[in-house]
Structures are given as C-alpha cells and as structure tokens.
Design an enzyme around this catalytic site. Structure first.
Site, PDB file in Angstrom:
ATOM      1  N   VAL A 265      10.024  10.205  58.538  1.00 17.64           N
ATOM      2  CA  VAL A 265      10.326  11.517  57.975  1.00 17.64           C
ATOM      3  C   VAL A 265       9.070  12.154  57.399  1.00 17.64           C
ATOM      4  O   VAL A 265       8.304  11.518  56.687  1.00 17.64           O
ATOM      5  CB  VAL A 265      11.393  11.392  56.870  1.00 17.64           C
ATOM      6  N   TRP A 558      10.486  -5.920  42.142  1.00 19.17           N
ATOM      7  CA  TRP A 558      10.881  -5.073  43.269  1.00 19.17           C
ATOM      8  C   TRP A 558      12.277  -4.474  43.098  1.00 19.17           C
ATOM      9  O   TRP A 558      13.062  -4.404  44.037  1.00 19.17           O
ATOM     10  CB  TRP A 558      10.790  -5.858  44.585  1.00 19.17           C
ATOM     11  N   HIS A 559      12.590  -3.994  41.879  1.00 21.23           N
ATOM     12  CA  HIS A 559      13.907  -3.427  41.601  1.00 21.23           C
ATOM     13  C   HIS A 559      13.798  -2.004  41.060  1.00 21.23           C
ATOM     14  O   HIS A 559      14.592  -1.590  40.229  1.00 21.23           O
ATOM     15  CB  HIS A 559      14.656  -4.285  40.574  1.00 21.23           C
ATOM     16  N   HIS A 602      19.720  -8.435  39.574  1.00 16.15           N
ATOM     17  CA  HIS A 602      19.096  -8.078  40.840  1.00 16.15           C
ATOM     18  C   HIS A 602      19.948  -6.971  41.464  1.00 16.15           C
ATOM     19  O   HIS A 602      21.174  -7.029  41.445  1.00 16.15           O
ATOM     20  CB  HIS A 602      19.023  -9.293  41.749  1.00 16.15           C
TER      21      HIS A 602
END
Length: 625
Positions: A265, A558-559, A602
């Site tokens: 995109v 990585w959250h 998580h």
C-alpha cells in the site's frame, strides 16, 4: 488447496470488500464499486476477510504485501520461528531510534510478520486473555459496547479449543481451565502444548513461596497468579496455527473471496464531499513493480498494524499538519493524534539460567539435535515432535512483588498531580484508569514468563537454558510512530520513549528483584546450574544499580498498541467506537493500533476478539445503510 489469486483474477472485477495488507504495485486502475479496504492480511485482516465473505452475496478481495507462507516449516514449527527474524521474506524489521533512557535497546529492531497472518505467524504462540478490568477500561474511555463481556463473547467465537490429551509423563505442570471460559467451535485452534522444558512446575512452586499461587482458570477475566497458558497450536498436527491458516486457508474455496499476495500500500485516495467530510475512494498500491489504483465504492478498512496503519494514514494526508506539510503531503484531515499514544510492553533480558543436566530438562537449542528430539519423542510416546513453547506465565501486582509499592505509588500520584494540567484530556482519562488499577492491588503490573526456545550464540547450546523475564505490562511512558518521508517504502520514525516515565523503570526494577528471589528459591533453584545473567554476584543493594541494569538490558515484547486510538475525538482519539476515522465518512481502522490502553497479556487474543466484534459492526452498518 485452492489457489491464491493472480492479478488477472482481480483486475477489472468488482468487489464489495477489499482487505489490504501492504500491497505491491500496477499501472492501470481497476474499480470495485462496493469495497472495503481493511489494509492488512495480518491477524485482524484475516478475521475480517473470513467473516465478511460469509455472506455469499458479497465479494471480498484481500491484498497482502508479503507472501502466503502456507505449509512453511519455518512458520508452522514452534521450534524454528526465530529463523523468521530479520529475514526479509518474513519480517519487516522496523528500526527504532536511539533511546536516551535505554541506551542499548535501539539495537534491537521491532520485528513484525510480513505475509498472510502477519505477526500471528512469527510470535511465540502464547494465547492469554486480558483481565476483566482492562477490557472494561475501554468502555470507560468513551467506547460504548467495548467491555469484558462483549470481548469474551467475540473471543469465544474465534476460539477452537482442543481439550487436553492424556500425557505419558506427568511433570506437574497442569492444564487448568474452565470449559465455559473458552470457545470450542471457532476457527482458531488452541491447545495446551503437551510437552515442555521440565522446569515449569518448579517455577510455579517457587512463585507460590513468593506470593503468587496457581490459577485454575486464567481465561475468565482473572489473571493475577501463575498458570499454564494456551498456545495457538494444533496438538494433533504438532504445528502452529496462525490467522491465515485459521481464517483464510479454510475458505479459499469461496468463489466470492480472492486473496492477492505480494502487494504494498502506498496511500489511501480521498476526496471531499459537499458536507465538508472526506470520502475514501480507493487505494494506490504496487504489484510486480507496477502502480495500481483500486477504487472503493463503500469503505476502506485499514488493518496494517500499529506501525503501518498510522504510516499509511499520514501518507494519505490524515494526521498532524506540522508533520505532513513539511514533507509535501497535503493535509486532508487534521488529526494530530495519529501515530501518538503508542504503548509497548518490554522486558528485562534476565534472569537467564543454565539448568542442570540429567534431570529431564529441555530447551529449544537441544531440540535442534535430531537424535535428542527423536529420543524425547520416543520417551513421551508422542505422535508429534517434542515441543517447548512459552506457556509458563505469571502476572503479579506491584504490591505482591515489592515492599516499596506504597512508596512508588505515592510518588507517582504526586507527580501526576503536579503535571495534571500538562496532559491532554485522553491521557488524563487513561492515567486515571491506570492509577485505579495500580492502587487497587488487583492490577497485573508485572508479567513473568519462562522462555526456552532457541537462543542464538549460546556457548553450550546442547545444555538446557531458560530465561525467566519480568515484563512491564502497563507502561506509563507514551511514544510515537510518524513518517519521516513521503516515500511509502521508507520506514516510519519509531520513538517508544522507553522509561521517559520513571515509574516504568522503578516497577521493572522491583520485578527483577522479585523474580531473582523466585529463581533462588527451591525447587526452581535446585534445577539451576549457573545464573548467567545478571549473575549470582549481582549487586541488589541499591535501586540505582538495579535500575541501571534494567535500562541496559531491556527488550521489546512486540505488543505495540495505541497509535490509532479508539476514543472520543475530544479525548485525542483517531477512530470512534465504530472504528471510523474522525473526519471521514467511510474509512475504518481495525488492528491493535486502535487499542487505546495497553493490556497486561500477550496481545494476539485481544486482536482476535476485537476483530470478530469489528466484523459484526461492519455488517450492521451495511444493513442499516
């Protein structure tokens, strides 16, 4: 298997919904008169594609930047997923700018899944549901209908739980759950992985001696305690289950669904209407090195994740004028909070332990030895390969882990009071919710997890190792994700502002001190050969030394969430409770970027539940139109 779409399958065709996941450009336009563009073949985008195409009377196109990766052992194997990291076929590998308060962490990129399934194809398979209070906080932030009860309903719709199978060897690490708290008929296969590192039960027993007991049901809105977590794992096939294999692969046969991979995109095409609003007319993207314009007749839905979604909005002229116009981008909607309010879990890379041999303990490095793996499979009489995953989980309040909790909370309250007028209204509302949880003693302020996968660079990889890391669950610091260039291929400028709020470092330091007590408590301590980090002689005598260690040994989890926050516009929101971008008529966002306040767990379970709810919101909006 039904084939993925080729360009000729979609060029010139009309689709009701187009779900875009960072697509690859084509020099002519093709028009879809009635279209949605959820930008992302990641977790949320896969859910939306499946649910929207359930209606045979609509057509759906999914556009994804990466490859499909179906049946790829690097993804399906719980052992080999680290091979995806920094591999350009699987990972975006976003850089982070240097951090004043965490001098080493910018060397660790923010890895994100590139391909169908997104990061659900490269995470550690951990499936943990949030606390009731955390989801109810979404409604308290001005989002009617977004609460625990609604979330649980939609999460269960996603879940396809496999009941535990009898195990040949009982290591004391229990598969505990309540059948009413998990879904049994959804597309996402979940299970308790039947094998493990062998130290998990000892971890729970040592935690119990230090204030944290075993939970019998961690899926029903209560998470304080320790438990064996579910994994996105098929216990019969012995493979990972991600959003693409759960939601896309089983429905590729639908004649009304087309999935085009390897796309990127560039921007959303918009125009004004007579009422002064903005209408999304389509999307510019690339495919095979060519530019393509897909025209939308209904809506555009952006599901590109917490990094790419704000980037695409800004490239499309939706954001802060002060950021856009110096880059030559015309401001279409002045929405200064796009890319703001980012919140990221992060953990301390310690304690790191080498365990004793001869006690049946296993870690991922050992399983790379084919003979060891075969022997374990035979010993446990398994039909699948022996597997270790991160599923020994614990959540604790600050009051549980620290004798200094009241002091830290009092200092935080004083700081908030002094600076209250400096905060935007939305941040005040968030901090009010966070302070209530912190003071109550019922908030999950720290997570501990046992990790035993493949660790790179171990001097003795054939020996068992685990990391037992404290993770900051509710960061007070707020960062940003903004474009630094008008080039769609340029990475955005990611500034998480780690430890900008001193409370974060103080809580992590207390968590580190507490977990060091745990690993030095029997029976876990009886399994430890040597404490590699921070080491048995680590000086715990002063807060300054502990906090310095935390600052230099912090890593992302990585959250990331919050960069397109769902809140009222006057509170700094980017989307409303129907996921519509403010100032637009037909542009929505649905991914973790809309979560305005970080949860402790998580996050993949949160995304699945929210995306299921979003699908019904979209369907209802069409029916009421």
């Amino acid at each position: 298997m039904d084939k993925l779409a080729q360009l000729q399958d979609v060029d010139g065709q009309t689709f009701d919904y187009v779900i875009i996941g960072d697509v690859f450009p084509v020099p002519k336009s093709f028009v879809y008169p009635n279209i949605y563009y959820p930008s992302g073949g990641g977790t949320a985008g896969c859910v939306l594609a499946n649910r929207l195409s359930e209606d045979p009377n609509v057509t759906v196109l999914v556009l994804e930047a990466g490859k499909a990766h179906f049946d790829d052992p690097i993804i399906t194997s719980p052992l080999w997923f680290p091979k995806q990291f920094a591999n350009p076929d699987y990972d975006w590998t976003f850089p982070v700018i240097p951090q004043d308060n965490a001098p080493e962490i910018h060397k660790i990129p923010w890895n994100r899944g590139l391909g169908l399934g997104g990061s659900s194809a490269m995470n550690v398979l951990t499936y943990t549901k949030p606390a009731r209070e955390e989801m109810d906080a979404l409604e308290a932030l001005g989002n009617p209908g977004w609460n625990w009860e609604t979330y649980q309903t939609y999460a269960k719709k996603a879940e396809g739980f496999q009941a535990p199978l009898p195990r040949e060897i009982d290591d004391g690490f229990r598969d505990l759950y309540h059948p009413d708290s998990v879904g049994h008929d959804g597309p996402l296969t979940l299970s308790f992985v039947p094998t493990g590192c062998g130290a998990d039960a000892a971890f729970q027993q040592s935690l119990a001696k230090n204030g944290l007991n075993v939970l019998t049901n961690a899926l029903g809105g209560e998470i304080i305690g320790t438990f064996k977590g579910l994994s996105t794992f098929d216990q019969f096939a012995g493979k990972r289950v991600d959003a693409a294999t759960a939601y896309i692969l089983p429905v590729l046969h639908r004649s009304n669904l087309k999935v085009l991979t390897e796309a990127y995109v560039r921007r959303i095409i918009t125009e004004g209407d007579e009422d002064g609003g903005v209408i999304a007319r389509g999307v510019d993207f690339e495919h095979g090195g060519k530019l393509v314009t897909a025209v939308a007749g209904r809506e555009v839905i952006l599901s590109a994740g917490s990094i790419k979604s704000p980037q695409i909005l800004e490239l499309s002229g939706i954001g802060d004028r002060k950021i856009l116009e110096p880059l030559g981008i015309q401001t279409v909607v002045e929405l200064p909070t796009v890319g703001c309010n980012s919140q990221e879990h992060h953990f301390v890379r310690a304690p790191f332990l080498r365990l004793k041999e001869g006690k049946g303990l296993v870690s991922g490095g050992m399983l790379t030895d084919a003979q060891v793996a075969a022997d374990l499979k035979k010993l446990h009489k398994l039909d699948i390969d022996y597997t270790v995953v991160t599923n020994a989980i614990a959540f604790a309040s600050l009051q549980t882990v620290s004798e200094r909790a009241s002091e830290i909370i009092a200092r935080k309250k004083a700081q908030l009071s002094a600076d209250w007028e400096k905060y935007l209204p939305g941040l005040r509302r968030q901090y009010t919710q966070m302070l209530q949880l912190l003071e109550s003693g019922h908030g999950a302020d720290i997570e501990y997890m046992v990790a035993a996968p493949i660790f790179e660079g171990l001097p003795e990889p054939h020996k068992p190792h685990i990391a037992v890391s404290p993770n900051l669950t509710h960061p007070w610091s707020r960062g940003t994700v903004h474009i630094a260039s008008a080039d769609p291929k340029a990475h955005p400028r990611i500034d998480p502002r780690y430890f900008e709020d001193e409370t974060d470092r103080a809580i992590m330091a207390e968590g580190l001190k507490h977990i060091l007590k745990v690993v030095r408590t029997p029976p876990l301590s009886d399994l430890v050969e040597v404490e590699l980090a921070p080491g048995p002689n680590f000086d715990l005598s002063t807060d300054e030394k502990v906090q310095e260690f935390v600052s230099r040994n912090t890593s992302t989890t990585w959250h990331l969430c919050g960069t397109c926050s769902m809140m009222p516009r006057e509170l700094g929101g980017v989307v409303d409770a129907k996921l519509k971008v403010y100032g637009t008529k037909n542009l929505r966002v649905m991914d973790l970027s809309v979560l305005p306040l970080q949860v402790a767990v998580h996050t993949q379970a949160v995304v699945y539940g929210m995306a299921e709810q979003a699908a019904d919101i979209i369907k209802a909006s069409v029916q009421s139109a």
